[in-house]
Design an enzyme around this catalytic site. Sequence first.
Site: not given
Length: 125
Positions: A22, A72, A103
């Site tokens: 991320s 995601d 995610h």
Amino acid sequence: ALIEREIARGIPSERIIIAGFSQGGAVAYQAALRQPKPLAGLLALSTYMAMPVTPSEANAALPVMICHGSMDPMVPEQLGQRAAATLTELGYTPQYRSYPMEHMVCLEQIRDIGQWITQRLMPNA
């Protein structure tokens, strides 16, 4: 500074892999591609390239693996694909893998990452 600390501890830069998930992946892109010493690889998980980067000569052929979830909601897969396209334009040949997940990470991805790391650090295994 973290890379330099590991080198000072006796780890050759060629055996260091930079990985990030991320927002950490956005930092990993910058840190790995700009690193003036050759690295073993860059692993970018469910991430994006936050800003343009001018890669160092030392890592012009850096192995890159990008993994992203096709569902995601936090970092849309399109951003991972865009990062892969940018790397390709810069002359890299990133490996891109998409997984049916949000995610997060999944078992299949962990297995793929393990194989990729093994290839980077133990190419004759």
